[in-house]
Design a protein around this motif. Structure first.
Motif, PDB file in Angstrom:
ATOM      1  N   PRO A 161       0.818  -1.227   0.000  1.00 49.30           N
ATOM      2  CA  PRO A 161       0.000   0.000   0.000  1.00 49.30           C
ATOM      3  C   PRO A 161       0.847   1.270   0.000  1.00 49.30           C
ATOM      4  O   PRO A 161       0.369   2.327  -0.398  1.00 49.30           O
ATOM      5  N   LEU A 162       2.095   1.162   0.421  1.00 47.23           N
ATOM      6  CA  LEU A 162       2.966   2.345   0.421  1.00 47.23           C
ATOM      7  C   LEU A 162       3.561   2.633  -0.957  1.00 47.23           C
ATOM      8  O   LEU A 162       4.076   3.707  -1.211  1.00 47.23           O
ATOM      9  N   LYS A 163       3.539   1.636  -1.824  1.00 45.73           N
ATOM     10  CA  LYS A 163       4.137   1.843  -3.148  1.00 45.73           C
ATOM     11  C   LYS A 163       3.082   1.923  -4.241  1.00 45.73           C
ATOM     12  O   LYS A 163       3.402   2.191  -5.396  1.00 45.73           O
ATOM     13  N   ARG A 164       1.838   1.663  -3.846  1.00 48.89           N
ATOM     14  CA  ARG A 164       0.785   1.507  -4.856  1.00 48.89           C
ATOM     15  C   ARG A 164       0.592   2.746  -5.728  1.00 48.89           C
ATOM     16  O   ARG A 164       0.204   2.664  -6.885  1.00 48.89           O
ATOM     17  N   TRP A 165       0.840   3.929  -5.126  1.00 50.11           N
ATOM     18  CA  TRP A 165       0.644   5.168  -5.888  1.00 50.11           C
ATOM     19  C   TRP A 165       1.577   5.215  -7.103  1.00 50.11           C
ATOM     20  O   TRP A 165       1.344   5.985  -8.044  1.00 50.11           O
ATOM     21  N   LYS A 166       2.632   4.433  -7.056  1.00 51.30           N
ATOM     22  CA  LYS A 166       3.572   4.454  -8.180  1.00 51.30           C
ATOM     23  C   LYS A 166       3.009   3.788  -9.423  1.00 51.30           C
ATOM     24  O   LYS A 166       3.568   3.929 -10.516  1.00 51.30           O
ATOM     25  N   LEU A 167       1.964   3.015  -9.251  1.00 50.65           N
ATOM     26  CA  LEU A 167       1.362   2.323 -10.402  1.00 50.65           C
ATOM     27  C   LEU A 167       0.350   3.237 -11.073  1.00 50.65           C
ATOM     28  O   LEU A 167      -0.820   3.255 -10.720  1.00 50.65           O
ATOM     29  N   SER A 168       0.796   3.982 -12.055  1.00 52.27           N
ATOM     30  CA  SER A 168      -0.109   4.902 -12.722  1.00 52.27           C
ATOM     31  C   SER A 168      -0.910   4.167 -13.789  1.00 52.27           C
ATOM     32  O   SER A 168      -0.543   3.074 -14.209  1.00 52.27           O
ATOM     33  N   PRO A 169      -2.018   4.752 -14.202  1.00 49.04           N
ATOM     34  CA  PRO A 169      -2.785   4.152 -15.297  1.00 49.04           C
ATOM     35  C   PRO A 169      -1.927   3.942 -16.539  1.00 49.04           C
ATOM     36  O   PRO A 169      -2.100   2.957 -17.260  1.00 49.04           O
TER      37      PRO A 169
ATOM     38  N   MET B  12       7.714   3.405  12.057  1.00 48.71           N
ATOM     39  CA  MET B  12       7.859   4.339  10.949  1.00 48.71           C
ATOM     40  C   MET B  12       7.042   3.887   9.739  1.00 48.71           C
ATOM     41  O   MET B  12       6.392   4.689   9.075  1.00 48.71           O
ATOM     42  N   GLU B  13       7.091   2.600   9.498  1.00 49.92           N
ATOM     43  CA  GLU B  13       6.321   2.067   8.369  1.00 49.92           C
ATOM     44  C   GLU B  13       4.821   2.312   8.561  1.00 49.92           C
ATOM     45  O   GLU B  13       4.116   2.725   7.640  1.00 49.92           O
ATOM     46  N   ASP B  14       4.351   2.073   9.786  1.00 49.62           N
ATOM     47  CA  ASP B  14       2.933   2.317  10.075  1.00 49.62           C
ATOM     48  C   ASP B  14       2.582   3.794   9.879  1.00 49.62           C
ATOM     49  O   ASP B  14       1.543   4.136   9.308  1.00 49.62           O
ATOM     50  N   LEU B  15       3.477   4.642  10.363  1.00 50.63           N
ATOM     51  CA  LEU B  15       3.214   6.077  10.243  1.00 50.63           C
ATOM     52  C   LEU B  15       3.221   6.524   8.781  1.00 50.63           C
ATOM     53  O   LEU B  15       2.420   7.354   8.365  1.00 50.63           O
ATOM     54  N   GLN B  16       4.129   5.952   8.000  1.00 48.54           N
ATOM     55  CA  GLN B  16       4.184   6.327   6.585  1.00 48.54           C
ATOM     56  C   GLN B  16       2.912   5.909   5.852  1.00 48.54           C
ATOM     57  O   GLN B  16       2.451   6.586   4.935  1.00 48.54           O
ATOM     58  N   LEU B  17       2.346   4.809   6.288  1.00 49.62           N
ATOM     59  CA  LEU B  17       1.077   4.376   5.719  1.00 49.62           C
ATOM     60  C   LEU B  17      -0.011   5.398   6.043  1.00 49.62           C
ATOM     61  O   LEU B  17      -0.824   5.761   5.192  1.00 49.62           O
ATOM     62  N   GLU B  18       0.022   5.864   7.267  1.00 42.30           N
ATOM     63  CA  GLU B  18      -0.964   6.890   7.652  1.00 42.30           C
ATOM     64  C   GLU B  18      -0.695   8.205   6.924  1.00 42.30           C
ATOM     65  O   GLU B  18      -1.628   8.932   6.576  1.00 42.30           O
ATOM     66  N   LEU B  19       0.574   8.534   6.696  1.00 41.36           N
ATOM     67  CA  LEU B  19       0.903   9.755   5.955  1.00 41.36           C
ATOM     68  C   LEU B  19       0.372   9.687   4.529  1.00 41.36           C
ATOM     69  O   LEU B  19      -0.107  10.684   3.983  1.00 41.36           O
ATOM     70  N   ALA B  20       0.470   8.497   3.938  1.00 39.30           N
ATOM     71  CA  ALA B  20      -0.097   8.327   2.602  1.00 39.30           C
ATOM     72  C   ALA B  20      -1.605   8.581   2.637  1.00 39.30           C
ATOM     73  O   ALA B  20      -2.181   9.164   1.714  1.00 39.30           O
ATOM     74  N   GLY B  21      -2.217   8.175   3.740  1.00 40.70           N
ATOM     75  CA  GLY B  21      -3.646   8.436   3.899  1.00 40.70           C
ATOM     76  C   GLY B  21      -3.924   9.927   4.065  1.00 40.70           C
ATOM     77  O   GLY B  21      -4.850  10.471   3.457  1.00 40.70           O
ATOM     78  N   ARG B  51      11.936  11.474   6.000  1.00 36.12           N
ATOM     79  CA  ARG B  51      11.098  10.310   6.344  1.00 36.12           C
ATOM     80  C   ARG B  51       9.633  10.552   6.019  1.00 36.12           C
ATOM     81  O   ARG B  51       8.924   9.638   5.639  1.00 36.12           O
ATOM     82  N   ILE B  52       9.201  11.775   6.194  1.00 37.86           N
ATOM     83  CA  ILE B  52       7.788  12.064   5.916  1.00 37.86           C
ATOM     84  C   ILE B  52       7.477  11.851   4.439  1.00 37.86           C
ATOM     85  O   ILE B  52       6.444  11.297   4.078  1.00 37.86           O
ATOM     86  N   ILE B  53       8.385  12.255   3.579  1.00 43.86           N
ATOM     87  CA  ILE B  53       8.092  12.187   2.145  1.00 43.86           C
ATOM     88  C   ILE B  53       8.540  10.869   1.523  1.00 43.86           C
ATOM     89  O   ILE B  53       8.209  10.592   0.375  1.00 43.86           O
ATOM     90  N   GLU B  54       9.261  10.061   2.296  1.00 42.99           N
ATOM     91  CA  GLU B  54       9.907   8.873   1.735  1.00 42.99           C
ATOM     92  C   GLU B  54       8.971   8.004   0.886  1.00 42.99           C
ATOM     93  O   GLU B  54       9.311   7.582  -0.209  1.00 42.99           O
ATOM     94  N   SER B  55       7.797   7.732   1.402  1.00 38.60           N
ATOM     95  CA  SER B  55       6.890   6.847   0.660  1.00 38.60           C
ATOM     96  C   SER B  55       5.700   7.598   0.084  1.00 38.60           C
ATOM     97  O   SER B  55       4.725   6.997  -0.331  1.00 38.60           O
TER      98      SER B  55
END
Lengths: 259, 259, 259, 259
Positions: A161-169, B12-21, B51-55
């Motif tokens: 889910p952290l990399k999914r945004w990289k999959l563009s249409p 950090m991984e959990d937080l990055q998932l939330e940041l994507a949200g 770290r905030i922008i990493e993912s």
């Protein structure tokens, strides 16, 4: 950490030291360096750029990753918005995709007309010659990845889910056009590889090996780059080290990192 | 990897998932979020932003790290060049230092006059109120670091040729003014902490703990941010996976990564 | 030329001389001057600005006539795109319409919401105070024109193919809302007239008189402006004056001005 | 008004009508037109541009009169700052001086090196070909003025305090180099006159005749331009025309235009 990973880390660290030297050479000589990164989706362009700039002085480079042209830009000379990002004296600019969108992605996806495509191929050598005649060093890398490897990376992105945004249409739509893209790549190289603005191919089926090879090669294209920042001597401070005593204690963010 | 490091990586991984949200919430709601990172040199501003922008989707944020004002900018309204970087609808902007240069670094180093400093402190609350009244969410973090820890980081930078560029003359000059900077920080907070644009303090004597706490806190300031990109299903491709066969074999970069 | 026209020309010439002085005063003192021109369609804003800049050093002023906000701009802080045009030290900026669009034209035509309108009126005094506290001199002129006169000017534009482009759909739609616009103007003045950023009314039912009065008034708002460029003495050239002999005679444009 | 002046006014009015048509043709067809005005100081470039835009829809053209390059610009590709001003689809851009500074003024005054001058002359045809191949219509006018006439205009400027700012140090320094500038002009034309980006010479010893001839010629270079804005019919308003009654009477600017 595997032995291979250790070797990779060590090599990368050495290369980054040399890149810092490259940077300082640019600044001192006033030379301008533009590096273009092209290749299939998931080939490793972004990751390579990330490693290149990782330890670089943030004032020493710019990354140009242009999105879709906006309304005004589509009405302009095709190269105009890229020209705005060319390096000035002393600068390194890394193009994460470039004007070559019109050589591969755009014709592949039908985003440009056939005459636009043809006009682009005809114009590129003259355009790049203007830049290199003006003294800009221009290097163009194509990062290769076989379809099997590419599909694995796509699957990885789809699952994470952290990399999914990289999959563009566009990524998804181009999966079925692997061979077609290869033909466009060959035409592009044939028409736009020149002695002053050459193309280089780097095998990125193994990302780590790819990065090392690309950066090593990049460093060899410029005269020398061994100059490092001279050691800094810190003067001894007087007195006991102080604490960060903030008056307004109410503003502290709570600690949630339970160890 | 130590147990603590593992805990850190997991959090950090959990937080990055939330940041994507958070990112997707911004884009969907059209809200605007500006986060200011201030603090002493080597406190950890850059690393936290990294770290905030990493993912994060690269189209979802902008980092504003403005250098010294150029000749034209010094002649303009002080806030003008910062205004140009404010978030538009759906955007997150991370300010690596900000207009608060004039509250701490500039008076400390004598880069502004006393009247300029006073005028700045008087103007900030009104300026920020205009932004927050307009709907911009504005969060301001001060990252703290005690002098002992800061000195160790400086020494580390001085020794590491890859990090040495981070030691600016201003850094070196401000070492002896640790306490004075603290006084300026207190005045700044007292004068510019408001309910709509609050300051928060984060202890960065331990970088990892600091990052976790800051990001956790940041996420709690905005309504909700759990929306993730829905899973992507990759259609099966027909045929055998293809190889990247490039016509012009002469252009391959040699392999120098001997394993 | 009537006697009145001669008087007008003479006065205008004197005023332009003083404006040149104003310009030099700005450049020497580093002061910043922003003048806002608002008023009904066809009131005479453009013509007045034209006279002000007519004899001015082209490096001494900028005219900011912003069109409709583009897609990105509509997502930003309302004042952001105007801030980019504020004068730097030594500059004069003439705003042909301004942020006050949101006080009159936008609510009149339904181009903004009621809350946006209210938020604007609440924000303006604080916004302008930031600018004037920073030292920017801000003058705001409303050019008045009665409906009878305005209608005659519209008719003139409708008849003259060279002026017809000036009749925008907004102009035409606002004709029937003359009184309503007047009410919005009164509210605007009541809410945004401050001692540091005052409004001034100028009767433009007679364009020439209006221009003279406005420029005269404008000149009186700033300290002094009598400094002229010192006389230039041209050194005598040696030899016979030369002719512009161009080698390639084939490129001459033919003469079609038969006298 | 003399008979000649009347003829001039009549012709100019007719040409402006056609220019309005040209403008609308550009907007409708999406074509791009760039016109370069070069020539000796005081030849009449600014005045001609002024007449061309006088009755044009202000959204229909842009004037690009670039000053000296700033610090960053001097470090860039020479053409970069000009590229930013090229016309987008539907636009007319009038260049008041242009990249040809490097062909005449810069070598004349020693503002560029000999290699820079040579590189420029070599690059221009390729650069302009890229633009015209992309569909931009590019016209280049050289306005001629004999030295006797030029000296009279300089004297006029020196005497008139309103025009004195037009006499730059470069103007004054170039007076003694009239013949040398002519040689540079000839080389420029020889090297950069191409079928797709031609040079045209216009005799501006008589300003009025020059303007008429240049505009007439310009209009003949583009397909057709007779389309005018269709007549606008103003609907009759109901009720008695209203007066501009402003509540706050205290804000009226006094009348100083005594008749």
């Amino acid at each position: 950490m595997s032995k291979r990973d250790k070797q990779y880390s060590k090599r990368m660290e050495d290369l980054q030291l040399e890149l810092a030297g490259l940077n300082r050479w640019l600044q001192r000589s006033g030379k301008r360096l533009a590096v273009i990164f092209e290749g299939r989706d998931a080939a490793g362009k972004g990751g390579t750029i990330k490693r290149i700039i990782e330890s670089m002085d943030t004032r020493g480079y710019r990354v140009a990753a242009l999105g879709k042209p906006d309304e005004v830009e589509t009405k302009q000379w095709y190269f105009q918005r890229y020209v705005a990002h060319l390096p000035a004296a002393g600068e390194l600019v890394l193009f994460d995709r470039s004007w070559y969108n019109r050589a591969v992605v755009e014709p592949l996806m039908g985003f440009c007309t056939k005459p636009q495509y043809e006009a682009f191929l005809a114009a590129v050598p003259a355009f790049e010659k203007l830049l290199t005649d003006d003294g800009i060093i221009l290097l163009k890398y194509w990062l290769t990845v076989d379809q099997k490897e590419q599909e694995e990376r796509f699957a990885d992105r789809a699952n994470d889910p952290l990399k999914r945004w990289k999959l563009s249409p566009v990524d998804l739509a181009s999966r079925a056009k692997y061979a077609e893209l290869g033909r466009l790549r060959d035409i592009m190289i044939e028409r736009t590889h020149t002695s002053s603005a050459p193309w280089f191919l780097v095998d990125f089926n193994d990302q780590k090996r790819g990065r090392i090879n690309l950066i090593q090669h990049l460093l060899e294209q410029v005269p020398r780059h061994e100059e490092l920042i001279p050691p800094v001597k810190l003067k001894r401070l007087k007195g006991k080290p102080k604490r960060e005593n903030v008056s307004d204690k109410a503003l502290w963010v709570p600690n949630t990192f339970v160890e």
